[in-house]
Design an enzyme around this catalytic site. Structure first.
Site, PDB file in Angstrom:
ATOM      1  N   GLU A   1      42.764  47.705  27.025  1.00 26.18           N
ATOM      2  CA  GLU A   1      42.721  48.159  25.983  1.00 26.18           C
ATOM      3  C   GLU A   1      43.777  47.964  25.255  1.00 26.18           C
ATOM      4  OE1 GLU A   1      40.810  52.305  27.770  1.00 26.18           O
ATOM      5  OE2 GLU A   1      43.064  51.503  27.986  1.00 26.18           O
TER       6      GLU A   1
ATOM      7  N   CYS B   1      49.273  48.142  19.257  1.00 26.89           N
ATOM      8  CA  CYS B   1      49.227  47.184  20.849  1.00 26.89           C
ATOM      9  C   CYS B   1      48.534  46.488  21.413  1.00 26.89           C
ATOM     10  CB  CYS B   1      49.363  48.978  21.777  1.00 26.89           C
ATOM     11  SG  CYS B   1      50.078  49.535  23.266  1.00 26.89           S
TER      12      CYS B   1
ATOM     13  N   CYS C   1      47.332  45.273  36.561  1.00 27.83           N
ATOM     14  CA  CYS C   1      49.315  44.872  36.560  1.00 27.83           C
ATOM     15  C   CYS C   1      49.658  44.838  37.998  1.00 27.83           C
ATOM     16  CB  CYS C   1      49.975  45.813  35.800  1.00 27.83           C
ATOM     17  SG  CYS C   1      51.609  45.096  35.733  1.00 27.83           S
TER      18      CYS C   1
ATOM     19  N   CYS D   1      53.895  50.074  39.132  1.00 23.54           N
ATOM     20  CA  CYS D   1      54.625  51.470  38.609  1.00 23.54           C
ATOM     21  C   CYS D   1      54.310  53.012  39.067  1.00 23.54           C
ATOM     22  CB  CYS D   1      55.177  51.326  37.205  1.00 23.54           C
ATOM     23  SG  CYS D   1      56.239  49.888  37.113  1.00 23.54           S
TER      24      CYS D   1
ATOM     25  N   CYS E   1      52.293  54.988  36.122  1.00 24.83           N
ATOM     26  CA  CYS E   1      51.949  54.117  34.956  1.00 24.83           C
ATOM     27  C   CYS E   1      50.423  53.127  35.343  1.00 24.83           C
ATOM     28  CB  CYS E   1      52.412  52.889  34.942  1.00 24.83           C
ATOM     29  SG  CYS E   1      51.386  51.589  34.076  1.00 24.83           S
TER      30      CYS E   1
ATOM     31  N   LEU F   1      63.869  50.459  31.719  1.00 27.58           N
ATOM     32  CA  LEU F   1      65.007  50.934  32.921  1.00 27.58           C
ATOM     33  C   LEU F   1      64.003  52.394  33.955  1.00 27.58           C
ATOM     34  CD1 LEU F   1      67.570  49.885  33.842  1.00 27.58           C
ATOM     35  CD2 LEU F   1      68.470  51.938  31.616  1.00 27.58           C
TER      36      LEU F   1
ATOM     37  N   CYS G   1      51.534  55.441  25.705  1.00 32.89           N
ATOM     38  CA  CYS G   1      51.958  54.355  26.717  1.00 32.89           C
ATOM     39  C   CYS G   1      51.607  55.247  28.255  1.00 32.89           C
ATOM     40  CB  CYS G   1      53.907  54.850  26.426  1.00 32.89           C
ATOM     41  SG  CYS G   1      54.238  53.629  25.012  1.00 32.89           S
TER      42      CYS G   1
HETATM   43  N1  SAH Z   1      54.510  46.108  31.544  1.00 39.27           N
HETATM   44  C1  SAH Z   1      55.066  46.735  30.300  1.00 39.27           C
HETATM   45  C2  SAH Z   1      54.731  46.833  29.275  1.00 39.27           C
HETATM   46  C3  SAH Z   1      53.539  47.485  29.407  1.00 39.27           C
HETATM   47  S1  SAH Z   1      54.533  49.588  29.612  1.00 39.27           S
HETATM   48  C4  SAH Z   1      56.313  47.192  31.426  1.00 39.27           C
HETATM   49  O1  SAH Z   1      56.758  47.861  31.879  1.00 39.27           O
HETATM   50  O2  SAH Z   1      57.231  47.522  30.162  1.00 39.27           O
HETATM   51  C5  SAH Z   1      54.806  50.100  28.128  1.00 39.27           C
HETATM   52  C6  SAH Z   1      55.979  50.772  28.451  1.00 39.27           C
HETATM   53  O3  SAH Z   1      55.248  52.257  28.597  1.00 39.27           O
HETATM   54  C7  SAH Z   1      57.090  50.639  29.357  1.00 39.27           C
HETATM   55  O4  SAH Z   1      58.345  50.869  28.686  1.00 39.27           O
HETATM   56  C8  SAH Z   1      56.302  51.286  30.228  1.00 39.27           C
HETATM   57  O5  SAH Z   1      57.235  52.972  31.032  1.00 39.27           O
HETATM   58  C9  SAH Z   1      56.397  53.031  29.498  1.00 39.27           C
HETATM   59  N2  SAH Z   1      54.804  54.095  30.255  1.00 39.27           N
HETATM   60  C10 SAH Z   1      53.688  53.596  31.479  1.00 39.27           C
HETATM   61  N3  SAH Z   1      53.603  54.797  31.902  1.00 39.27           N
HETATM   62  C11 SAH Z   1      54.092  55.190  31.198  1.00 39.27           C
HETATM   63  C12 SAH Z   1      53.887  57.353  31.270  1.00 39.27           C
HETATM   64  N4  SAH Z   1      52.874  57.727  32.254  1.00 39.27           N
HETATM   65  N5  SAH Z   1      54.517  57.599  30.631  1.00 39.27           N
HETATM   66  C13 SAH Z   1      54.968  57.200  29.557  1.00 39.27           C
HETATM   67  N6  SAH Z   1      55.467  55.923  29.687  1.00 39.27           N
HETATM   68  C14 SAH Z   1      54.828  55.701  30.066  1.00 39.27           C
HETATM   69 FE1  SF4 Z   2      53.750  46.932  35.587  1.00 33.59          FE
HETATM   70 FE2  SF4 Z   2      52.790  49.792  34.149  1.00 33.59          FE
HETATM   71 FE3  SF4 Z   2      54.825  48.799  35.357  1.00 33.59          FE
HETATM   72 FE4  SF4 Z   2      54.614  47.867  32.526  1.00 33.59          FE
HETATM   73  S1  SF4 Z   2      54.870  50.323  33.617  1.00 33.59           S
HETATM   74  S2  SF4 Z   2      54.659  46.990  34.866  1.00 33.59           S
HETATM   75  S3  SF4 Z   2      52.230  48.292  33.055  1.00 33.59           S
HETATM   76  S4  SF4 Z   2      52.879  48.639  36.331  1.00 33.59           S
END
Ligand code: SAH
Ligand code: SF4
Length: 374
Positions: free
Chosen positions: A110, A123, A130, A134, A137, A233, A350
């Site tokens: 996407e 974006c 991935c 996390c 996410c 972070l 995000c």
């Molecule tokens: N993998 C990279 C870039 C993609 S995620 C990273 O982790 O930085 C982009 C941003 O979305 C990151 O700052 C991540 O912490 C945030 N993010 C992930 N899941 C989210 C959620 N459910 N709500 C808000 N931000 C989220």
């Molecule tokens: Fe991967 Fe989502 Fe973690 Fe970014 S926030 S590193 S996209 S799992």
């Protein structure tokens, strides 16, 4: 010029290839090497590069300053095909649009268009899924299917531009995937997006976001890249971050902060810390105070992202809690911004990006409103 060894370039001396060469995967330098192999003038590369990206053509025959003979040769050996838009979702409350883009192998990613008053941000995704898992996410929940190629990354921008009401001003690598796990291709994509014959977007308008891959942050610093860097972070104690972001077990907060300091000292560029705010997890004033202590060690700004729902175990804090957190954070000597994500009604905010891949055309929520199939 040396032909990069990782590229299988066509040579007229070699037997005809069965697999066409994907020209969109080439940087300008690689394209120059390709034309030299063809015994053509290197300036042909500049012309083709400009047609592919700046002018967005999809057929070699549309390249009107290329001779018919060369077009015929290109058609025999190479292709401009890379990706296709299969679905567009339109937010009902603002101009945000989410594009579902399918690769030649059927996998989907996407890309999101976010028009705002002062800028238009795109974006981009860097991987199908991935590997970093996390806990908050949606992309992390998919696991990793594969890296995207350079052409598959840049092609997302070409598609989004075609539906954008205004010129695109900013690019963020904050879609699906960890950009630094696909470092070379993402950097090549960023260079193409920045190049005057590509999309001509300023280096400081292109941001790469990483979950905190320490060796790549140091590499990025050593290469003195001018693109902007954001680091997710999301927690201020290792016990918290170990659970939220398993990558922390490899590189803990102090190791990450040291790499961030190395980056700003080496490049003199400001870094952004992203901090996703989640109820009862990392949203107390104590968390804010610890965040101040961390952020004050680095030349940075802090971008607070109230959690976007992915139907998991986490929740967005109340407005009152967010305000109290921000008030405490404002005692620090660094700028603070809040990203009130747009497009959450179409799961385009995000952390909400996720696809069912392979041969499927459907998004995770194919029934969401205001969607159209192209
Ligand atoms: N993998 C990279 C870039 C993609 S995620 C990273 O982790 O930085 C982009 C941003 O979305 C990151 O700052 C991540 O912490 C945030 N993010 C992930 N899941 C989210 C959620 N459910 N709500 C808000 N931000 C989220
Ligand atoms: Fe991967 Fe989502 Fe973690 Fe970014 S926030 S590193 S996209 S799992």
């Amino acid at each position: 010029m040396l032909v990069p060894s990782h590229l299988k370039l066509y040579s007229y001396l070699m037997p005809a290839q069965t697999q066409p060469i994907h020209l969109r995967d080439y940087t300008l330098e690689e394209l120059e090497a390709f034309f030299i192999e063809l015994r053509e003038k290197p300036f042909r590369a500049r012309q083709v590069f400009q047609w592919m990206w700046q002018k967005g053509v999809t057929q070699f025959s549309q390249m009107t300053n290329i001779s018919k003979a060369l077009i015929a040769r290109l058609e025999q050996t190479a292709t401009l095909d890379r990706t296709q838009v299969v679905h567009i979702s339109q937010s009902s409350s603002n101009e945000t649009r989410k594009l579902l883009v399918r690769m030649l192998d059927g996998k989907t990613v996407e890309a999101v268009l976010i028009p705002e008053e002062s800028r238009v941000t795109v974006c981009l995704s860097s991987q199908v899924g991935c590997a970093l898992d996390c806990d908050f996410c949606a992309t992390g929940k998919m696991g990793l299917a594969r890296n995207l190629s350079t052409g598959e990354i840049v092609d997302q921008l070409r598609h989004v531009m075609a539906v954008s009401p205004r010129p695109v001003t900013n690019i963020v690598f904050m879609g699906m995937g960890e950009p630094f796990h696909n470092y070379d291709r993402v950097m090549n994509a960023a260079r193409t997006i920045h190049h005057e014959l590509g999309f001509g977007i300023g280096a400081r308008k292109i941001t790469l976001s990483t979950s905190g891959l320490v060796p790549q942050i140091r590499r990025f610093a050593d290469e003195d890249q001018r693109f902007k860097l954001a680091v997710s972070l999301n927690a201020t104690l290792d016990q918290q971050r170990d659970i939220l972001m398993p990558i922390n077990r490899k590189w803990n907060i102090q190791t990450l902060v040291d790499a961030c300091r190395y980056y700003v000292e080496k490049t003199r560029n400001m870094l952004t810390f992203e901090y996703v705010l989640m109820t009862g997890i990392n949203d107390t004033t104590g968390d804010a105070r610890r965040l101040v202590r961390i952020a004050e060690q680095v030349f940075c700004k802090v971008n607070v992202i109230p959690y976007n729902d992915i139907k998991g175990t986490y929740q967005r804090p109340s407005d009152q809690t967010i305000e109290a957190f921000l008030k405490e954070l404002s005692t620090g000597k660094f700028p603070v911004t809040v990203r009130w994500s747009r497009g959450d009604d179409i799961d385009a905010a995000c952390g909400q990006l996720a696809t069912i891949s392979d041969k499927s055309d459907t998004t995770r929520h194919p029934s969401k409103q205001n969607t159209s199939t192209v």
